[in-house]
Motif scaffolding. Structure first.
Motif, PDB file in Angstrom:
ATOM      1  N   LEU A   1       0.836  -1.191   0.000  1.00 17.37           N
ATOM      2  CA  LEU A   1       0.000   0.000   0.000  1.00 17.37           C
ATOM      3  C   LEU A   1       0.876   1.247   0.000  1.00 17.37           C
ATOM      4  O   LEU A   1       1.784   1.374   0.825  1.00 17.37           O
ATOM      5  CB  LEU A   1      -0.918   0.006   1.229  1.00 17.37           C
ATOM      6  N   ASN A   2       0.606   2.149  -0.915  1.00 18.36           N
ATOM      7  CA  ASN A   2       1.284   3.440  -0.952  1.00 18.36           C
ATOM      8  C   ASN A   2       0.526   4.376  -0.005  1.00 18.36           C
ATOM      9  O   ASN A   2      -0.604   4.770  -0.302  1.00 18.36           O
ATOM     10  CB  ASN A   2       1.298   3.975  -2.388  1.00 18.36           C
ATOM     11  N   ASN A   3       1.133   4.701   1.122  1.00 17.72           N
ATOM     12  CA  ASN A   3       0.456   5.503   2.145  1.00 17.72           C
ATOM     13  C   ASN A   3       0.103   6.899   1.652  1.00 17.72           C
ATOM     14  O   ASN A   3      -0.944   7.436   2.016  1.00 17.72           O
ATOM     15  CB  ASN A   3       1.309   5.581   3.414  1.00 17.72           C
ATOM     16  N   PHE A   4       0.954   7.499   0.820  1.00 18.80           N
ATOM     17  CA  PHE A   4       0.653   8.823   0.279  1.00 18.80           C
ATOM     18  C   PHE A   4      -0.600   8.770  -0.589  1.00 18.80           C
ATOM     19  O   PHE A   4      -1.509   9.592  -0.442  1.00 18.80           O
ATOM     20  CB  PHE A   4       1.835   9.376  -0.522  1.00 18.80           C
ATOM     21  N   LEU A   5      -0.664   7.791  -1.501  1.00 15.40           N
ATOM     22  CA  LEU A   5      -1.837   7.660  -2.376  1.00 15.40           C
ATOM     23  C   LEU A   5      -3.090   7.349  -1.571  1.00 15.40           C
ATOM     24  O   LEU A   5      -4.172   7.853  -1.879  1.00 15.40           O
ATOM     25  CB  LEU A   5      -1.614   6.579  -3.437  1.00 15.40           C
ATOM     26  N   PHE A   6      -2.950   6.531  -0.523  1.00 11.86           N
ATOM     27  CA  PHE A   6      -4.112   6.201   0.298  1.00 11.86           C
ATOM     28  C   PHE A   6      -4.602   7.445   1.044  1.00 11.86           C
ATOM     29  O   PHE A   6      -5.817   7.694   1.110  1.00 11.86           O
ATOM     30  CB  PHE A   6      -3.792   5.070   1.277  1.00 11.86           C
ATOM     31  N   ALA A   7      -3.688   8.241   1.568  1.00  9.24           N
ATOM     32  CA  ALA A   7      -4.077   9.491   2.248  1.00  9.24           C
ATOM     33  C   ALA A   7      -4.747  10.442   1.258  1.00  9.24           C
ATOM     34  O   ALA A   7      -5.761  11.072   1.577  1.00  9.24           O
ATOM     35  CB  ALA A   7      -2.855  10.151   2.889  1.00  9.24           C
TER      36      ALA A   7
ATOM     37  N   PHE B   1      -6.351   9.537  -1.453  1.00  8.47           N
ATOM     38  CA  PHE B   1      -7.658   8.929  -1.710  1.00  8.47           C
ATOM     39  C   PHE B   1      -8.655   9.337  -0.623  1.00  8.47           C
ATOM     40  O   PHE B   1      -9.791   9.713  -0.923  1.00  8.47           O
ATOM     41  CB  PHE B   1      -7.523   7.401  -1.776  1.00  8.47           C
ATOM     42  N   LEU B   2      -8.247   9.252   0.639  1.00 12.21           N
ATOM     43  CA  LEU B   2      -9.134   9.609   1.745  1.00 12.21           C
ATOM     44  C   LEU B   2      -9.540  11.085   1.682  1.00 12.21           C
ATOM     45  O   LEU B   2     -10.710  11.421   1.890  1.00 12.21           O
ATOM     46  CB  LEU B   2      -8.483   9.285   3.093  1.00 12.21           C
ATOM     47  N   LEU B   3      -8.595  11.955   1.361  1.00  8.07           N
ATOM     48  CA  LEU B   3      -8.917  13.388   1.218  1.00  8.07           C
ATOM     49  C   LEU B   3      -9.898  13.625   0.077  1.00  8.07           C
ATOM     50  O   LEU B   3     -10.835  14.422   0.204  1.00  8.07           O
ATOM     51  CB  LEU B   3      -7.641  14.207   0.993  1.00  8.07           C
ATOM     52  N   ILE B   4      -9.696  12.925  -1.016  1.00  4.60           N
ATOM     53  CA  ILE B   4     -10.596  13.049  -2.169  1.00  4.60           C
ATOM     54  C   ILE B   4     -11.998  12.577  -1.787  1.00  4.60           C
ATOM     55  O   ILE B   4     -12.997  13.186  -2.187  1.00  4.60           O
ATOM     56  CB  ILE B   4     -10.038  12.276  -3.387  1.00  4.60           C
ATOM     57  N   GLN B   5     -12.082  11.512  -0.988  1.00  7.74           N
ATOM     58  CA  GLN B   5     -13.394  11.011  -0.568  1.00  7.74           C
ATOM     59  C   GLN B   5     -14.102  12.018   0.329  1.00  7.74           C
ATOM     60  O   GLN B   5     -15.319  12.207   0.236  1.00  7.74           O
ATOM     61  CB  GLN B   5     -13.266   9.660   0.141  1.00  7.74           C
ATOM     62  N   LEU B   6     -13.340  12.680   1.200  1.00  6.11           N
ATOM     63  CA  LEU B   6     -13.932  13.728   2.049  1.00  6.11           C
ATOM     64  C   LEU B   6     -14.469  14.866   1.186  1.00  6.11           C
ATOM     65  O   LEU B   6     -15.560  15.374   1.432  1.00  6.11           O
ATOM     66  CB  LEU B   6     -12.909  14.249   3.056  1.00  6.11           C
TER      67      LEU B   6
ATOM     68  N   ILE C   1      -7.266   6.221  -7.722  1.00 11.79           N
ATOM     69  CA  ILE C   1      -7.748   4.871  -7.382  1.00 11.79           C
ATOM     70  C   ILE C   1      -6.972   3.792  -8.138  1.00 11.79           C
ATOM     71  O   ILE C   1      -6.464   2.854  -7.519  1.00 11.79           O
ATOM     72  CB  ILE C   1      -9.275   4.734  -7.566  1.00 11.79           C
ATOM     73  N   PRO C   2      -6.823   3.899  -9.460  1.00 12.01           N
ATOM     74  CA  PRO C   2      -6.046   2.851 -10.139  1.00 12.01           C
ATOM     75  C   PRO C   2      -4.580   2.808  -9.676  1.00 12.01           C
ATOM     76  O   PRO C   2      -4.003   1.722  -9.563  1.00 12.01           O
ATOM     77  CB  PRO C   2      -6.137   3.206 -11.621  1.00 12.01           C
ATOM     78  N   LEU C   3      -4.008   3.975  -9.382  1.00 10.62           N
ATOM     79  CA  LEU C   3      -2.629   3.976  -8.902  1.00 10.62           C
ATOM     80  C   LEU C   3      -2.507   3.232  -7.572  1.00 10.62           C
ATOM     81  O   LEU C   3      -1.516   2.540  -7.332  1.00 10.62           O
ATOM     82  CB  LEU C   3      -2.099   5.407  -8.756  1.00 10.62           C
ATOM     83  N   LEU C   4      -3.513   3.368  -6.713  1.00 12.85           N
ATOM     84  CA  LEU C   4      -3.531   2.619  -5.448  1.00 12.85           C
ATOM     85  C   LEU C   4      -3.464   1.118  -5.690  1.00 12.85           C
ATOM     86  O   LEU C   4      -2.891   0.375  -4.894  1.00 12.85           O
ATOM     87  CB  LEU C   4      -4.827   2.924  -4.690  1.00 12.85           C
ATOM     88  N   PHE C   5      -4.074   0.674  -6.772  1.00 11.88           N
ATOM     89  CA  PHE C   5      -4.134  -0.747  -7.097  1.00 11.88           C
ATOM     90  C   PHE C   5      -2.997  -1.179  -8.029  1.00 11.88           C
ATOM     91  O   PHE C   5      -2.930  -2.338  -8.421  1.00 11.88           O
ATOM     92  CB  PHE C   5      -5.483  -1.081  -7.735  1.00 11.88           C
ATOM     93  N   GLY C   6      -2.148  -0.251  -8.407  1.00  9.68           N
ATOM     94  CA  GLY C   6      -1.076  -0.575  -9.343  1.00  9.68           C
ATOM     95  C   GLY C   6      -1.582  -0.788 -10.752  1.00  9.68           C
ATOM     96  O   GLY C   6      -0.932  -1.429 -11.569  1.00  9.68           O
ATOM     97  N   ALA C   7      -2.735  -0.225 -11.067  1.00 10.95           N
ATOM     98  CA  ALA C   7      -3.352  -0.357 -12.397  1.00 10.95           C
ATOM     99  C   ALA C   7      -2.968   0.872 -13.227  1.00 10.95           C
ATOM    100  O   ALA C   7      -3.759   1.797 -13.398  1.00 10.95           O
ATOM    101  CB  ALA C   7      -4.862  -0.508 -12.263  1.00 10.95           C
ATOM    102  N   TYR C   8      -1.753   0.865 -13.718  1.00  5.50           N
ATOM    103  CA  TYR C   8      -1.186   2.057 -14.355  1.00  5.50           C
ATOM    104  C   TYR C   8      -1.828   2.401 -15.698  1.00  5.50           C
ATOM    105  O   TYR C   8      -1.982   3.578 -16.024  1.00  5.50           O
ATOM    106  CB  TYR C   8       0.325   1.903 -14.493  1.00  5.50           C
TER     107      TYR C   8
END
Length: 173
Positions: free
Chosen positions: A72-78, A80-85, A134-141
């Motif tokens: 998990l890329n913590n930066f991308l996940f953070a 993602f969470l900001l985008i969801q907010l 979202i795709p970057l979080l999953f490695g779906a480049y």
């Protein structure tokens, strides 16, 4: 453990989208019952196609690549969470007027609160960011490259239709 988190995240995003469609349908029914008029129906099917293919594309890339070694890329996940907010804030700001379709309620002022106080279409910016992050979080480049471009193509159609429906565009006759 990381691949379990990956699948739980994927399921969460799918469920989130389904809940949003339920909210949009409820808002659509309320708006139409109160005189709302749907505009630009012709292009809506492409939203369904693109957003469905988005999830299929992520699944295909992950299936081809596999989840072994996923970290998990913590930066991308953070991010993602900001985008969801921000996404939730857009939906809250529009309230019953939030929808996935263009539905206009005559004689009602445009919403100018929340992010709509600063830009006209914040939700479309957020969706564009999601289609990248979202795709970057999953490695779906490949998905991360293609789908923001598809989103931009849809926005070239959607935003002018919405602007016209909202009365923000003067029509030359």
């Amino acid at each position: 453990m990381h691949s379990l988190f990956l699948w739980l995240l994927f399921i969460f995003i799918i469920v989130q989208r389904l809940v949003e469609l339920i909210i949009a349908k409820r808002n659509e029914q309320w708006m139409k019952a109160n005189g709302g008029i749907e505009k630009g129906k012709e292009h809506y099917k492409w939203f369904i196609v693109i957003h469905s293919l988005f999830f299929i594309s992520i699944l295909a890339e992950v299936a081809i690549r596999g989840t072994d070694g996923y970290v998990l890329n913590n930066f991308l996940f953070a991010l993602f969470l900001l985008i969801q907010l921000a996404r939730v804030r857009c939906i809250q700001s529009l309230g019953r007027f939030w929808n996935t379709k263009i539905i206009v309620l005559p004689n009602v002022a445009l919403v100018k609160r929340g992010p709509y106080k600063y830009i006209k279409h914040p939700n479309y910016v957020i969706v564009g960011l999601e289609l990248l992050v979202i795709p970057l979080l999953f490695g779906a480049y490949y998905t991360a490259l293609m789908f923001p471009l598809f989103h931009l193509m849809l926005m070239k159609v959607r935003i002018p239709l919405e602007e016209k429906a909202l009365g923000r565009v003067k029509i030359n006759k």
